[in-house]
Design a protein around this motif. Structure first.
Motif, PDB file in Angstrom:
ATOM      1  N   ASN A 180      81.477  22.359-117.893  1.00  0.00           N
ATOM      2  CA  ASN A 180      80.544  22.206-116.782  1.00  0.00           C
ATOM      3  C   ASN A 180      79.806  20.886-116.900  1.00  0.00           C
ATOM      4  O   ASN A 180      79.298  20.543-117.978  1.00  0.00           O
ATOM      5  N   HIS A 181      79.741  20.146-115.785  1.00  0.00           N
ATOM      6  CA  HIS A 181      79.129  18.817-115.759  1.00  0.00           C
ATOM      7  C   HIS A 181      77.921  18.842-114.828  1.00  0.00           C
ATOM      8  O   HIS A 181      78.037  19.235-113.664  1.00  0.00           O
ATOM      9  N   LEU A 182      76.771  18.393-115.330  1.00  0.00           N
ATOM     10  CA  LEU A 182      75.542  18.364-114.537  1.00  0.00           C
ATOM     11  C   LEU A 182      75.083  16.923-114.356  1.00  0.00           C
ATOM     12  O   LEU A 182      74.921  16.181-115.323  1.00  0.00           O
ATOM     13  N   GLU A 214      70.590  30.159-110.087  1.00  0.00           N
ATOM     14  CA  GLU A 214      71.536  29.203-110.632  1.00  0.00           C
ATOM     15  C   GLU A 214      71.219  27.781-110.190  1.00  0.00           C
ATOM     16  O   GLU A 214      70.419  27.562-109.276  1.00  0.00           O
ATOM     17  N   ARG A 267      70.837  25.517-120.655  1.00  0.00           N
ATOM     18  CA  ARG A 267      71.462  24.343-120.034  1.00  0.00           C
ATOM     19  C   ARG A 267      70.450  23.558-119.209  1.00  0.00           C
ATOM     20  O   ARG A 267      70.418  22.324-119.247  1.00  0.00           O
ATOM     21  N   GLY A 301      87.029  23.766-114.756  1.00  0.00           N
ATOM     22  CA  GLY A 301      85.901  22.848-114.715  1.00  0.00           C
ATOM     23  C   GLY A 301      84.945  23.170-113.587  1.00  0.00           C
ATOM     24  O   GLY A 301      85.317  23.775-112.580  1.00  0.00           O
ATOM     25  N   GLY A 302      83.718  22.755-113.764  1.00  0.00           N
ATOM     26  CA  GLY A 302      82.703  22.922-112.730  1.00  0.00           C
ATOM     27  C   GLY A 302      81.714  21.769-112.788  1.00  0.00           C
ATOM     28  O   GLY A 302      81.696  20.997-113.752  1.00  0.00           O
ATOM     29  N   ALA A 303      80.902  21.642-111.754  1.00  0.00           N
ATOM     30  CA  ALA A 303      79.903  20.572-111.716  1.00  0.00           C
ATOM     31  C   ALA A 303      78.757  20.990-110.809  1.00  0.00           C
ATOM     32  O   ALA A 303      78.919  21.809-109.896  1.00  0.00           O
ATOM     33  N   PRO A 321      84.710  15.516-111.506  1.00  0.00           N
ATOM     34  CA  PRO A 321      83.459  16.281-111.562  1.00  0.00           C
ATOM     35  C   PRO A 321      82.361  15.707-110.658  1.00  0.00           C
ATOM     36  O   PRO A 321      81.623  16.466-110.022  1.00  0.00           O
ATOM     37  N   ASP A 360      78.489  20.914-120.669  1.00  0.00           N
ATOM     38  CA  ASP A 360      78.332  22.184-121.378  1.00  0.00           C
ATOM     39  C   ASP A 360      79.687  22.889-121.440  1.00  0.00           C
ATOM     40  O   ASP A 360      80.263  23.232-120.403  1.00  0.00           O
ATOM     41  N   LEU A 364      85.387  26.903-119.905  1.00  0.00           N
ATOM     42  CA  LEU A 364      84.846  26.148-118.768  1.00  0.00           C
ATOM     43  C   LEU A 364      84.123  24.909-119.262  1.00  0.00           C
ATOM     44  O   LEU A 364      83.271  24.994-120.154  1.00  0.00           O
ATOM     45  N   ALA A 409      82.844  25.357-108.738  1.00  0.00           N
ATOM     46  CA  ALA A 409      84.101  25.070-109.419  1.00  0.00           C
ATOM     47  C   ALA A 409      84.768  23.819-108.864  1.00  0.00           C
ATOM     48  O   ALA A 409      84.680  23.517-107.673  1.00  0.00           O
TER      49      ALA A 409
END
Length: 210
Positions: A135-137, A84, A181, A58-60, A96, A121, A133, A89
């Motif tokens: 990914n949370h934004l 980016e 994204r 996971g990532g954020a 997140p 995503d 992965l 991570a």
């Protein structure tokens, strides 16, 4: 490990796995035995069972933006030259939201409270061996150029520069899936919605997330 006979109608806890891939057949109406020989099963300890499950990471990150629609991008001190979104991570067991806050503080020197979730995503496993992965934004709030020049303190070992990028620049500065994204994040900001993506794309019945 103890061996037991699978009994239709009995619900086993997580970790109960069958030795056979054939589904159990319920008894016929009126009772009796559906199969002369039923699948044999055994119960794995939780740690062993969880070890059999698929792996993902996971990532954020946070979307910091100004009132003109520009979004803060950062240039890594390493990598392939693409810009980016600030983030990174997740640590073991970390939420997140907490990841986004920690990464912004580590990378930019800002101690902010992320706002609402804009995008999730899902990125499939990559050819280099990276697992899938999630990914949370999150909305990182408004940031003017004057605020950025005064308050941003980049992590020297990770980032080389920052830029409040206009939408027309995103596709040129970022990797294609990252640009997709970011466009989704901008749309979520403008519409008050949250988006779910497959590698930067809105999923459709015929879409290929790769």
């Amino acid at each position: 490990l103890p061996i037991s006979v699978f009994t239709p109608g009995v619900f086993w806890p997580p970790g109960f796995v069958t030795r056979s891939s054939h589904p159990a057949v319920p008894p016929p109406p009126g009772g009796g035995t559906a199969l002369a020989s039923r699948p044999m099963s055994h119960h794995l300890p939780p740690a062993e069972y969880y070890a059999t499950l698929p792996k993902h990471i996971g990532g954020a990150g946070a979307i910091l933006h100004d009132t003109e629609g520009r979004i803060l991008l950062v240039e890594p001190a390493y990598g392939d030259g693409h810009w980016e979104i600030p983030g990174g991570a997740m640590d073991e067991g970390e939420y997140p939201w907490d990841t986004a806050r920690r990464e912004v503080k580590e990378e930019l020197g800002l101690d902010l409270l992320p706002g609402r979730l804009l995008v999730v995503d899902w990125v499939p496993p990559q050819p280099d061996g990276r697992p899938a992965l999630a990914n949370h934004l999150f909305d990182g709030g408004t940031l003017t150029r004057a605020d950025a020049e005064q308050h941003l303190h980049l992590a020297d070992d990770e980032l080389s520069s920052w830029h409040l990028a206009e939408p027309a620049e995103w596709d040129r500065l970022m990797a294609p899936h990252m640009a997709r994204r970011l466009h989704a994040c901008a749309h979520a900001l403008a519409t008050g919605t949250t988006a779910y993506l497959h590698h930067g794309n809105t999923p459709t019945p015929t879409s290929d997330p790769r």
